[in-house]
Design a protein around this motif. Structure first.
Motif, PDB file in Angstrom:
ATOM      1  N   LEU A 228      29.058  37.038  49.373  1.00 44.19           N
ATOM      2  CA  LEU A 228      29.729  35.443  49.357  1.00 44.19           C
ATOM      3  C   LEU A 228      28.717  34.467  49.773  1.00 44.19           C
ATOM      4  O   LEU A 228      27.955  34.972  50.467  1.00 44.19           O
TER       5      LEU A 228
ATOM      6  N   HIS B 159      36.253  29.033  38.426  1.00 42.36           N
ATOM      7  CA  HIS B 159      36.456  29.892  39.820  1.00 42.36           C
ATOM      8  C   HIS B 159      34.864  30.110  40.360  1.00 42.36           C
ATOM      9  O   HIS B 159      34.978  29.845  41.804  1.00 42.36           O
ATOM     10  N   SER B 160      33.897  30.325  39.784  1.00 45.37           N
ATOM     11  CA  SER B 160      32.855  30.676  40.405  1.00 45.37           C
ATOM     12  C   SER B 160      32.002  29.420  41.084  1.00 45.37           C
ATOM     13  O   SER B 160      31.345  29.466  41.918  1.00 45.37           O
TER      14      SER B 160
ATOM     15  N   ARG C 103      32.705  40.121  48.198  1.00 46.53           N
ATOM     16  CA  ARG C 103      33.928  39.701  47.380  1.00 46.53           C
ATOM     17  C   ARG C 103      34.181  41.004  47.175  1.00 46.53           C
ATOM     18  O   ARG C 103      33.092  41.707  46.143  1.00 46.53           O
TER      19      ARG C 103
ATOM     20  N   THR D 203      33.711  27.213  42.693  1.00 50.12           N
ATOM     21  CA  THR D 203      34.321  26.769  43.755  1.00 50.12           C
ATOM     22  C   THR D 203      33.601  27.962  44.867  1.00 50.12           C
ATOM     23  O   THR D 203      33.607  27.709  46.130  1.00 50.12           O
ATOM     24  N   GLU D 204      33.754  29.153  44.388  1.00 52.59           N
ATOM     25  CA  GLU D 204      33.785  30.429  45.437  1.00 52.59           C
ATOM     26  C   GLU D 204      32.390  30.452  45.863  1.00 52.59           C
ATOM     27  O   GLU D 204      32.135  31.029  47.025  1.00 52.59           O
TER      28      GLU D 204
ATOM     29  N   ARG E  60      38.456  40.670  50.425  1.00 48.81           N
ATOM     30  CA  ARG E  60      37.002  40.251  51.074  1.00 48.81           C
ATOM     31  C   ARG E  60      36.784  41.514  52.079  1.00 48.81           C
ATOM     32  O   ARG E  60      37.524  42.068  52.731  1.00 48.81           O
TER      33      ARG E  60
ATOM     34  N   LYS F 250      30.136  28.399  52.481  1.00 46.20           N
ATOM     35  CA  LYS F 250      31.342  27.585  52.098  1.00 46.20           C
ATOM     36  C   LYS F 250      30.487  25.940  52.222  1.00 46.20           C
ATOM     37  O   LYS F 250      30.211  25.495  53.034  1.00 46.20           O
TER      38      LYS F 250
END
Length: 492
Positions: free
Chosen positions: A159, A189-190, A138, A192-193, A133, A162
């Motif tokens: 980013l 992955h994407s 990212r 969640t991120e 980060r 959340k």
């Protein structure tokens, strides 16, 4: 197992330690190879075999990124000079610098100066790869597999906030076709991120069948799983449909690219008689945007633009907007005598087999995805559905598979020379060029278009040299182009 801590030699050999672990396994000291490796790692002061491996091999990607930080963070201070091409070539491989010219590299880092001074956090480094980060960005990096381990990939992307909504903790997955393993991994992955409710990732080679992976929910309140066949608003990706329809008129000789658009406009005229069809297609006509792009129902275009569309911009200068494509939709109607939506369906959607695509006049309610918004508290809320007030600029509702069909086969609707011209630079913008409808990043062999609006984001990209196509859609308004870049330009 020895409880004695051992110091590593100055130049430790990982291959030797691997053989040592196997020897101790064979001798019966341990029952599994994992136990033997873990013991050796701990004997050398590391918590795991992976930590020992990284300690021995180091991370070339992290080392290169640290060089970049040390080199560019002082930018703007007295006495600082940017690296020249020779210096950059010691840290970036030839292929990377063929895709991203040296002046682009310098401009990129110039925009990151403040973040570079903050340094890297959340570092996950492997010998040849790095994820970390950098402020609100990212970072992903990868190096060559052999010395001097120059960077061959480096990218930054924002980013997102959340998501703390427990309803998205275990997203379901539904697939259609044979989904490549790397695409499934990118989707997982994407999701969640980026903090998503639902994510569609789709693609195809130039001559292969389409595949789609759907992850998450179409409607979170109702718990409806997202399916590959769900439909969604493509928003500004619609402009590619409009551009192709106009180019079919050009191919038929009914419209000339370099003729003034007012030659063909009847119902609504442009305030500037000199603006050409080519300029409208490449966002260089200077036409004003509608004051609002979304509503509960599609109005008459004249109520949006007035009988004379204002041209407050500078003709010949790229300025992305919706006004040019509002006028192209009207041009299609005036030249053919039929509604834009009907002509686009008959000349583009139907020939390409895009049977689940259409232009609704009000938000559809059956078989469609619900848009969502992430609150400051990290909880998702439903976004009321709307439609684009200018169908030719953002009115298409479609499926991921239909967008893939368009990406792989649109050029088949045009003469080869005209299709090549559509992918040729017409106007320059920061980081790329505008074609006839398409956004072009020629060094990376990529063309495409994004789409974003209330509750949704989408991205379609193609590789002109091969016909490969990738599509990403999510029912939250976020930046999804980095997902598509991971698919088209993987680090592996």
């Amino acid at each position: 197992m020895s409880d004695q801590s051992r110091a590593l030699p100055d130049r430790p050999n990982l291959r030797y330690l691997k053989l040592e672990a196997k020897r101790r396994l064979s001798s019966g000291e341990f029952t599994t190879l994992h136990q033997a490796q873990l013991a050796i790692a701990r004997e050398h002061g590391q918590s795991s075999w992976t930590a020992l491996k990284e300690h021995i091999e180091g991370s070339h990607a992290l080392a290169q990124m640290r060089w970049a930080i040390s080199r560019f963070a002082p930018a703007g201070t007295p006495g600082w000079n940017p690296p020249d091409e020779e210096e950059l070539r010691r840290h970036f491989d030839d292929r990377y610098l063929s895709l991203v010219p040296t002046d682009w590299v310098i401009r990129l880092f110039d925009t990151l100066t403040k973040r570079l001074r903050e340094g890297l956090t959340d570092v996950r480094a492997e010998p040849l790869r790095l994820r970390a980060r950098l402020g609100d960005l990212r970072v992903e990096a990868a190096t060559e597999s052999e010395p001097p381990y120059r960077l061959r990939q480096l990218r930054f992307y924002p980013l997102e906030g959340k998501a703390d909504d427990p309803r998205v903790a275990s997203p379901p997955t539904r697939d259609s076709g044979t989904v490549p393993a790397e695409a499934a991994a990118v989707a997982e992955h994407s999701f969640t991120e980026l903090g998503l409710v639902g994510l569609l990732v789709a693609g195809a080679t130039g001559d292969g069948p389409a595949w789609v992976t759907a992850r998450g929910w179409a409607n979170l309140d109702q718990g409806d799983a997202l399916l590959p066949e769900h439909r969604f608003p493509a928003y500004s990706i619609t402009k590619l449909i409009t551009a192709t329809t106009v180019l079919r008129l050009v191919a038929d000789g009914r419209v000339q690219l370099d003729a003034p658009a007012n030659t063909y406009l009847r119902t609504i005229r442009l305030a500037d008689d000199a603006v050409t069809v080519r300029q409208l297609l490449s966002h260089a006509g200077g036409v004003d945007n509608p004051t609002s792009m979304f509503a509960d129902r599609v109005p008459d275009l004249v109520s949006v633009t007035g009988p004379v569309a204002a041209c407050g911009g500078t003709p010949g200068t790229y300025a992305y907007g919706h006004g040019e494509y509002a006028m192209l939709g009207q041009l299609i109607t005036d030249v053919t005598g039929s509604r834009y939506e009907d002509v686009a369906a008959r000349w583009v959607l139907e020939p390409l087999g895009m049977s689940t695509s259409w232009f609704p006049t009000e938000p559809p309610t059956t078989g469609v995805v619900t848009g969502h918004h992430l609150t400051d508290g990290g909880v998702f809320e439903r976004v009321p559905a709307q439609v684009a007030v200018v169908p030719a600029a953002g009115g298409l509702w479609t499926t991921a598979a239909d967008l893939v069909r368009f990406g792989t086969a649109w050029s088949s609707l045009l003469p080869d020379e005209l299709a090549r011209e559509a992918l040729s630079p017409q106007a320059e913008f920061e980081g790329g060029d505008a074609g006839l409808g398409w956004g072009l990043v020629r060094p990376k062999d990529i063309a495409g278009h994004p789409g974003a609006g209330p509750g949704f984001s989408a991205s379609l990209i193609i590789r002109p040299s091969t016909g490969q196509t990738w599509v990403v859609v999510t029912n939250r308004k976020v930046l999804v182009e980095p997902i598509n870049e991971r698919l088209a330009l993987p680090l592996d």
